[in-house]
Design an enzyme around this catalytic site. Structure first.
Site, mmCIF file in Angstrom:
data_model
loop_
_atom_site.group_PDB
_atom_site.id
_atom_site.type_symbol
_atom_site.label_atom_id
_atom_site.label_comp_id
_atom_site.label_asym_id
_atom_site.label_seq_id
_atom_site.Cartn_x
_atom_site.Cartn_y
_atom_site.Cartn_z
ATOM 1 N N HIS A 142 40.540 30.351 48.967
ATOM 2 C CA HIS A 142 40.398 31.698 48.648
ATOM 3 C C HIS A 142 39.092 32.254 48.913
ATOM 4 O O HIS A 142 38.333 31.242 49.363
ATOM 5 C CB HIS A 142 41.156 31.013 47.135
ATOM 6 C CG HIS A 142 42.119 31.537 46.669
ATOM 7 N ND1 HIS A 142 43.207 30.519 46.877
ATOM 8 C CD2 HIS A 142 42.813 32.482 46.001
ATOM 9 C CE1 HIS A 142 44.383 31.804 46.522
ATOM 10 N NE2 HIS A 142 43.960 32.180 46.436
ATOM 11 N N LYS A 146 36.291 32.718 43.149
ATOM 12 C CA LYS A 146 37.571 32.615 42.330
ATOM 13 C C LYS A 146 37.475 31.159 41.796
ATOM 14 O O LYS A 146 36.854 30.357 41.701
ATOM 15 C CB LYS A 146 38.591 31.882 43.226
ATOM 16 C CG LYS A 146 40.195 31.536 42.745
ATOM 17 C CD LYS A 146 41.049 31.242 43.624
ATOM 18 C CE LYS A 146 42.039 31.370 42.877
ATOM 19 N NZ LYS A 146 42.618 31.739 41.526
HETATM 20 N N1 LIG Z 1 48.838 37.095 39.908
HETATM 21 C C1 LIG Z 1 48.526 37.690 41.049
HETATM 22 O O1 LIG Z 1 49.353 37.816 42.415
HETATM 23 C C2 LIG Z 1 46.716 37.098 41.377
HETATM 24 C C3 LIG Z 1 46.554 37.336 40.178
HETATM 25 N N2 LIG Z 1 44.756 36.669 40.418
HETATM 26 C C4 LIG Z 1 44.563 36.467 38.956
HETATM 27 O O2 LIG Z 1 44.000 37.038 38.230
HETATM 28 C C5 LIG Z 1 43.201 36.700 37.739
HETATM 29 C C6 LIG Z 1 41.815 37.707 37.785
HETATM 30 O O3 LIG Z 1 41.057 37.729 39.642
HETATM 31 P P1 LIG Z 1 40.341 38.175 40.048
HETATM 32 O O4 LIG Z 1 40.480 40.214 39.665
HETATM 33 O O5 LIG Z 1 39.646 38.357 40.658
HETATM 34 O O6 LIG Z 1 38.521 38.235 38.501
HETATM 35 P P2 LIG Z 1 37.595 38.528 38.360
HETATM 36 O O7 LIG Z 1 36.693 38.008 38.090
HETATM 37 O O8 LIG Z 1 37.062 39.331 39.839
HETATM 38 O O9 LIG Z 1 38.001 39.849 37.505
HETATM 39 C C7 LIG Z 1 37.990 39.567 35.934
HETATM 40 C C8 LIG Z 1 38.031 40.863 35.014
HETATM 41 O O10 LIG Z 1 38.081 40.200 33.746
HETATM 42 C C9 LIG Z 1 36.780 41.004 33.226
HETATM 43 N N3 LIG Z 1 37.612 40.205 31.812
HETATM 44 C C10 LIG Z 1 36.897 38.813 31.400
HETATM 45 N N4 LIG Z 1 37.826 38.384 29.653
HETATM 46 C C11 LIG Z 1 38.193 39.822 29.765
HETATM 47 C C12 LIG Z 1 39.012 39.969 28.249
HETATM 48 N N5 LIG Z 1 39.105 39.286 27.584
HETATM 49 N N6 LIG Z 1 39.604 41.267 28.044
HETATM 50 C C13 LIG Z 1 39.063 42.423 29.338
HETATM 51 N N7 LIG Z 1 38.071 42.164 30.256
HETATM 52 C C14 LIG Z 1 37.835 40.896 30.513
HETATM 53 C C15 LIG Z 1 35.724 40.103 34.026
HETATM 54 O O11 LIG Z 1 34.591 40.892 33.527
HETATM 55 C C16 LIG Z 1 36.249 40.777 34.926
HETATM 56 O O12 LIG Z 1 36.109 41.536 35.619
HETATM 57 C C17 LIG Z 1 42.000 35.436 38.004
HETATM 58 O O13 LIG Z 1 43.413 34.945 36.880
HETATM 59 C C18 LIG Z 1 43.366 35.168 39.074
HETATM 60 O O14 LIG Z 1 43.353 34.278 39.508
HETATM 61 C C19 LIG Z 1 43.957 37.113 41.376
HETATM 62 C C20 LIG Z 1 44.937 37.852 42.830
HETATM 63 C C21 LIG Z 1 46.009 38.395 42.945
HETATM 64 O O1 LIG Z 2 42.102 34.209 42.434
HETATM 65 C C1 LIG Z 2 42.934 34.604 43.879
HETATM 66 O O2 LIG Z 2 42.126 35.701 44.611
HETATM 67 C C2 LIG Z 2 43.641 34.507 43.034
HETATM 68 N N1 LIG Z 2 44.353 34.733 41.988
HETATM 69 C C3 LIG Z 2 46.165 33.688 42.096
HETATM 70 C C4 LIG Z 2 46.350 32.437 42.446
HETATM 71 O O3 LIG Z 2 45.867 31.370 42.129
HETATM 72 O O4 LIG Z 2 47.239 31.845 42.685
HETATM 73 C C5 LIG Z 2 47.091 34.688 43.679
HETATM 74 C C6 LIG Z 2 46.400 35.174 44.242
HETATM 75 O O5 LIG Z 2 46.380 33.411 44.881
HETATM 76 C C7 LIG Z 2 44.827 35.441 44.723
#
Ligand SMILES: NC(=O)C1=CN([C@@H]2O[C@H](COP(=O)(O)OP(=O)(O)OC[C@H]3O[C@@H](n4cnc5c(N)ncnc54)[C@H](O)[C@@H]3O)[C@@H](O)[C@H]2O)C=CC1
Ligand SMILES: O=C(O)C1=N[C@H](C(=O)O)C[C@H](O)C1
Length: 256
Positions: A142, A146
């Protein structure tokens, strides 16, 4: 995963974490979906009451593992369906959430460790392969911003492999390592080794490696852009209201 032609009112959607990498992408995807209306966004420090004030019916959570449970508590108490991409769900959290949902028979929550079609297929293929091989290991790669390791996807993959191995009567894979540097063999997730790589330039990638006498099998998926997650997110929003209870994994929605 396209929108059904319909004269129904659009689904009223709120996005939690709209300023993040995934939240920003999700805001654009919801705004572009003809059958949805983005009625609220809640960033860090904002009040969740914006969601109920705007009469949202579905919340999408892309926040952080340390924030998501409070958000879900609010959503469940307010009677809102939830589509959750945020990671950090272990057995304890799943049990807690299931308890909250027990008193809300009409409410749906979808938790998807990965919304990308190819990642979901890769996990299913890994689950199918697991019983045939002596050993399996997972490498996830990643971007270096992350927050968590291993990835939610890798942890989910490892658990699926472990379940398939157990069903086939296979115990932990044999490993002769007795010395070396702590951590060199990766994290142990249900007896499956998971290795995490963090590099600028990467988005989200996973390799699942299987080994047996004289051969290996590698299954690899690459998300090269966060648009790859959006069809799955929108599918979740469209279906979560008709799937009461807790669903873990997009594979259940896709009926793989
Ligand atoms: N299930 C999937 O397909 C995917 C899951 N993810 C997951 O999604 C999550 C976010 O990833 P990113 O966007 O890359 O992280 P990021 O750090 O870019 O964004 C997270 C956002 O949430 C905000 N935040 C934190 N606490 C909050 C609250 N209590 N209420 C509202 N907003 C709040 C932060 O200020 C930040 O803007 C991670 O856990 C990541 O692993 C990421 C990509 C794909
Ligand atoms: O943080 C990310 O970027 C991603 N988070 C998810 C994970 O932890 O599996 C999904 C994807 O891998 C991207």
């Amino acid at each position: 995963m396209t929108a059904p032609a319909s004269s129904e009112a659009p689904i009223r959607v709120a996005v939690l974490g709209p300023d993040g990498r995934m939240g920003a992408q999700t805001v654009r995807a919801v705004e572009a979906a003809a059958d949805m209306e983005l009625v609220a966004t809640v960033g860090s420090g904002d009040s969740l009451s914006a969601v109920t004030d705007a009469k949202a019916t579905v919340v999408i959570d892309f926040t952080r593992p340390d924030a998501v449970m409070d958000n879900l508590r609010f959503a469940v108490d307010a009677g809102l369906h939830a589509v959750v991409g945020t990671t950090g769900f272990d057995d304890e959290r799943i049990a807690t959430l299931s308890g909250w949902l027990a008193g809300k028979p009409d409410l749906g929550v979808l938790i998807a460790p990965n919304f990308a079609l190819g990642a979901v297929l890769a996990m299913r293929f890994a689950q199918q392969a697991a019983r045939f091989y002596d050993a399996a290991e997972v490498i996830e790669l990643h971007h270096n911003r992350k927050a968590d390791a291993p990835s939610g996807t890798a942890a989910h993959t490892a658990r699926l492999i472990a379940l398939a191995r157990a069903d086939a009567g296979r115990g932990p894979a044999a490993d002769a390592t007795t010395s070396g540097i702590e951590g060199a063999r990766g994290a142990d997730v249900d007896d499956v080794r998971v290795h995490s790589v963090r590099l600028p330039g990467l988005v989200a990638h996973e390799e699942i490696l299987f080994g047996a006498e004289g051969e290996t099998l590698t299954i690899r998926h690459d998300s090269l852009d966060r648009v790859s997650f959006m069809p799955g997110v929108l599918l979740g929003v469209r279906t979560v209201g008709s799937r009461p209870g807790l669903t873990v994994g997009l594979e259940n929605v896709l009926d793989l």
